[in-house]
Motif scaffolding. Sequence first.
Motif, PDB file in Angstrom:
ATOM      1  N   MET A 263      97.367  15.573 -46.125  1.00 19.99           N
ATOM      2  CA  MET A 263      97.645  16.463 -45.241  1.00 19.99           C
ATOM      3  C   MET A 263      97.920  16.225 -43.532  1.00 19.99           C
ATOM      4  SD  MET A 263      97.370  19.150 -47.076  1.00 19.99           S
ATOM      5  CE  MET A 263      97.285  20.466 -46.191  1.00 19.99           C
ATOM      6  N   VAL A 264      98.536  15.021 -43.580  1.00 19.01           N
ATOM      7  CA  VAL A 264      99.003  14.246 -42.242  1.00 19.01           C
ATOM      8  C   VAL A 264     100.262  15.240 -41.949  1.00 19.01           C
ATOM      9  CG1 VAL A 264      99.873  12.351 -41.027  1.00 19.01           C
ATOM     10  CG2 VAL A 264      98.128  12.044 -42.764  1.00 19.01           C
ATOM     11  N   PRO A 265     100.294  15.625 -40.524  1.00 14.77           N
ATOM     12  CA  PRO A 265     101.506  16.207 -40.300  1.00 14.77           C
ATOM     13  C   PRO A 265     102.864  15.418 -40.269  1.00 14.77           C
ATOM     14  CG  PRO A 265      99.714  16.723 -38.609  1.00 14.77           C
ATOM     15  CD  PRO A 265      99.352  15.728 -39.830  1.00 14.77           C
TER      16      PRO A 265
ATOM     17  N   PHE B  66     111.840   2.520 -50.563  1.00 10.52           N
ATOM     18  CA  PHE B  66     110.826   2.916 -51.469  1.00 10.52           C
ATOM     19  C   PHE B  66     109.284   2.850 -50.892  1.00 10.52           C
ATOM     20  CE2 PHE B  66     114.192   2.035 -54.680  1.00 10.52           C
ATOM     21  CZ  PHE B  66     113.820   3.009 -55.627  1.00 10.52           C
ATOM     22  N   PHE B  67     108.914   1.932 -49.895  1.00 13.94           N
ATOM     23  CA  PHE B  67     107.912   2.070 -49.478  1.00 13.94           C
ATOM     24  C   PHE B  67     107.557   2.909 -48.584  1.00 13.94           C
ATOM     25  CE2 PHE B  67     105.239   0.818 -45.677  1.00 13.94           C
ATOM     26  CZ  PHE B  67     104.082   0.537 -46.057  1.00 13.94           C
ATOM     27  N   VAL B  68     108.653   3.479 -47.616  1.00  8.61           N
ATOM     28  CA  VAL B  68     108.530   4.372 -46.869  1.00  8.61           C
ATOM     29  C   VAL B  68     108.175   5.892 -47.696  1.00  8.61           C
ATOM     30  CG1 VAL B  68     109.716   6.457 -45.343  1.00  8.61           C
ATOM     31  CG2 VAL B  68     109.670   3.668 -44.875  1.00  8.61           C
ATOM     32  N   ASP B  69     109.222   6.118 -48.678  1.00 10.74           N
ATOM     33  CA  ASP B  69     108.805   7.078 -49.588  1.00 10.74           C
ATOM     34  C   ASP B  69     107.493   7.313 -50.159  1.00 10.74           C
ATOM     35  OD1 ASP B  69     111.464   8.001 -48.843  1.00 10.74           O
ATOM     36  OD2 ASP B  69     112.362   7.371 -50.742  1.00 10.74           O
ATOM     37  N   GLY B  70     107.125   6.288 -50.557  1.00  9.65           N
ATOM     38  CA  GLY B  70     105.607   6.240 -51.296  1.00  9.65           C
ATOM     39  C   GLY B  70     104.529   6.494 -50.083  1.00  9.65           C
ATOM     40  N   ALA B  71     104.533   5.660 -49.031  1.00 10.92           N
ATOM     41  CA  ALA B  71     103.610   6.038 -48.113  1.00 10.92           C
ATOM     42  C   ALA B  71     103.704   7.126 -47.385  1.00 10.92           C
ATOM     43  CB  ALA B  71     103.822   4.936 -47.026  1.00 10.92           C
ATOM     44  N   ALA B  72     104.785   7.760 -47.275  1.00 12.32           N
ATOM     45  CA  ALA B  72     104.764   9.111 -46.545  1.00 12.32           C
ATOM     46  C   ALA B  72     104.412  10.214 -47.549  1.00 12.32           C
ATOM     47  CB  ALA B  72     106.433   9.357 -46.108  1.00 12.32           C
ATOM     48  N   SER B  73     104.582  10.036 -48.813  1.00  8.02           N
ATOM     49  CA  SER B  73     104.242  11.058 -49.892  1.00  8.02           C
ATOM     50  C   SER B  73     102.527  10.763 -49.658  1.00  8.02           C
ATOM     51  CB  SER B  73     104.547  10.836 -51.036  1.00  8.02           C
ATOM     52  OG  SER B  73     104.277  11.751 -52.132  1.00  8.02           O
TER      53      SER B  73
ATOM     54  N   VAL C 103     109.717  14.945 -46.117  1.00  2.00           N
ATOM     55  CA  VAL C 103     108.898  14.007 -46.906  1.00  2.00           C
ATOM     56  C   VAL C 103     109.215  14.659 -48.460  1.00  2.00           C
ATOM     57  CG1 VAL C 103     106.659  12.897 -47.495  1.00  2.00           C
ATOM     58  CG2 VAL C 103     107.181  13.493 -45.169  1.00  2.00           C
ATOM     59  N   LYS C 104     109.450  13.343 -49.388  1.00  2.00           N
ATOM     60  CA  LYS C 104     109.509  13.682 -50.763  1.00  2.00           C
ATOM     61  C   LYS C 104     108.242  13.816 -51.464  1.00  2.00           C
ATOM     62  CE  LYS C 104     113.902  10.937 -51.371  1.00  2.00           C
ATOM     63  NZ  LYS C 104     114.350   9.727 -52.169  1.00  2.00           N
ATOM     64  N   GLU C 105     108.010  14.664 -52.138  1.00  2.00           N
ATOM     65  CA  GLU C 105     106.944  14.784 -52.857  1.00  2.00           C
ATOM     66  C   GLU C 105     107.030  14.187 -54.130  1.00  2.00           C
ATOM     67  OE1 GLU C 105     104.308  16.632 -52.361  1.00  2.00           O
ATOM     68  OE2 GLU C 105     104.574  18.127 -50.818  1.00  2.00           O
ATOM     69  N   LEU C 106     106.098  13.037 -54.284  1.00  2.00           N
ATOM     70  CA  LEU C 106     106.056  12.155 -55.369  1.00  2.00           C
ATOM     71  C   LEU C 106     104.595  12.330 -56.021  1.00  2.00           C
ATOM     72  CD1 LEU C 106     107.584   9.151 -53.748  1.00  2.00           C
ATOM     73  CD2 LEU C 106     108.797  10.657 -55.168  1.00  2.00           C
ATOM     74  N   SER C 107     104.466  12.043 -57.279  1.00  3.28           N
ATOM     75  CA  SER C 107     103.053  12.015 -58.167  1.00  3.28           C
ATOM     76  C   SER C 107     102.588  10.693 -57.705  1.00  3.28           C
ATOM     77  CB  SER C 107     103.501  11.914 -59.889  1.00  3.28           C
ATOM     78  OG  SER C 107     104.150  10.643 -59.925  1.00  3.28           O
ATOM     79  N   THR C 108     101.106  10.778 -57.867  1.00  2.92           N
ATOM     80  CA  THR C 108     100.082   9.820 -57.453  1.00  2.92           C
ATOM     81  C   THR C 108     100.783   8.393 -57.988  1.00  2.92           C
ATOM     82  OG1 THR C 108      98.366  11.104 -57.280  1.00  2.92           O
ATOM     83  CG2 THR C 108      97.880   8.833 -57.595  1.00  2.92           C
ATOM     84  N   LEU C 109     101.147   8.355 -59.266  1.00  3.57           N
ATOM     85  CA  LEU C 109     101.787   6.984 -60.119  1.00  3.57           C
ATOM     86  C   LEU C 109     102.946   6.692 -59.437  1.00  3.57           C
ATOM     87  CD1 LEU C 109     101.553   5.002 -62.174  1.00  3.57           C
ATOM     88  CD2 LEU C 109     102.789   6.539 -63.739  1.00  3.57           C
ATOM     89  N   ARG C 110     103.724   7.630 -58.918  1.00  2.00           N
ATOM     90  CA  ARG C 110     105.135   7.110 -58.455  1.00  2.00           C
ATOM     91  C   ARG C 110     104.934   6.537 -56.940  1.00  2.00           C
ATOM     92  NH1 ARG C 110     109.989  11.344 -58.689  1.00  2.00           N
ATOM     93  NH2 ARG C 110     111.003   9.670 -57.993  1.00  2.00           N
ATOM     94  N   CYS C 111     103.884   7.346 -56.542  1.00  2.60           N
ATOM     95  CA  CYS C 111     103.418   6.709 -55.106  1.00  2.60           C
ATOM     96  C   CYS C 111     103.023   5.130 -55.162  1.00  2.60           C
ATOM     97  CB  CYS C 111     102.114   7.558 -54.318  1.00  2.60           C
ATOM     98  SG  CYS C 111     103.033   8.916 -53.838  1.00  2.60           S
ATOM     99  N   ILE C 112     102.149   4.841 -56.116  1.00  3.64           N
ATOM    100  CA  ILE C 112     101.837   3.489 -56.267  1.00  3.64           C
ATOM    101  C   ILE C 112     102.904   2.582 -56.579  1.00  3.64           C
ATOM    102  CG2 ILE C 112     100.144   1.975 -57.676  1.00  3.64           C
ATOM    103  CD1 ILE C 112      98.336   4.598 -58.061  1.00  3.64           C
ATOM    104  N   ILE C 113     103.703   3.022 -57.308  1.00  2.00           N
ATOM    105  CA  ILE C 113     104.732   2.045 -57.826  1.00  2.00           C
ATOM    106  C   ILE C 113     105.632   1.849 -56.637  1.00  2.00           C
ATOM    107  CG2 ILE C 113     106.980   2.144 -59.500  1.00  2.00           C
ATOM    108  CD1 ILE C 113     105.451   3.783 -61.596  1.00  2.00           C
TER     109      ILE C 113
END
Length: 312
Positions: free
Chosen positions: A33-35, A20-27, A162-172
């Motif tokens: 705009m990080v490659p 979960f941490f990787v998915d959120g941080a990567a999103s 990288v999974k595209e997540l909403s800002t709220l989901r990124c925080i969660i």
Amino acid sequence: MLAYVVLIVGFVLLVKGADFFVDGAASVAKKLMVPGFIIGMTVVAMGTSAPECAVSITASVKGSNEMAISNIIGSNLFNLLVVCGCCSLFSPLLIKKETLKKEFPFSIICAALLLLLGAIGMTTGHLDGIILLVIFITFLYVMVNSAKKAMKEGNQPESEEVKELSTLRCIIYIGGGLAAIVLGGQMVVNSAQTIALRFGMSETLVGLTICAIGTSLPELVTSIVAAKKGEAGMALGNVIGSNIFNILLVGGISAAISPVDVTAQNLIDLVILMAVSLFIMALVWKRQYIRRKGGISLLVIYAVYMVYICMR
């Protein structure tokens, strides 16, 4: 029985928390705009070392220093011998010539450095931890710059999906993932200590076996699935990178937070780690791959090592 349940739940929290941490941080990184290849080399790579990091740091803070350093060494040996050995049973394990000439020797140098720092005073203190972290940051900087240079020259490095997540989901995802990693690390260390005391096992043995294998299981499962699909080409390179991260990042943070005592057994295990690395390096030097026979030899070496550490 409760200790075993807590141990298993702790490992689950570590693995899922890291995911979960990787998915959120990567999103978040992608939104900035990080490659993709930089995300893979930094966020994702460090996320795979999160379980080892949580266990070793928790053990260091609690004063279970033998478990802190043994977990690092045990995870690296498990990665080299079991992960690579199992993968080569399904598909020839390839390694890039560049990795064989650069990252692989560097991983051996990192083990030698940890051996040297540990042998001086039989402890890795705050300064030693800072040294390891400075080397880690330098290594990361050089690696990213090398990838950028290769991209400019037309050699496009592999990009991380990288999974595209909403800002709220990124925080969660980030917050929840970190919480799970921290809680899971505490549960694993506490339950491992209980099991060690119950059976008269040393913290060194617990770190080399239960903790090391548990924190490395995600890499093993992922690599075997990839091997079955015929996509095991990057497995050895990923293992080498993970081993470098474990020594420099995990070892560095653990020592920087709280001095880690080093035993004579730890030094012997580091020598074994270096010997195993040199053996695998010699195995793949000419043909750049490990076939089934080589993989079986790696698994046999790990089995012999397990018998050795249980008997000593």
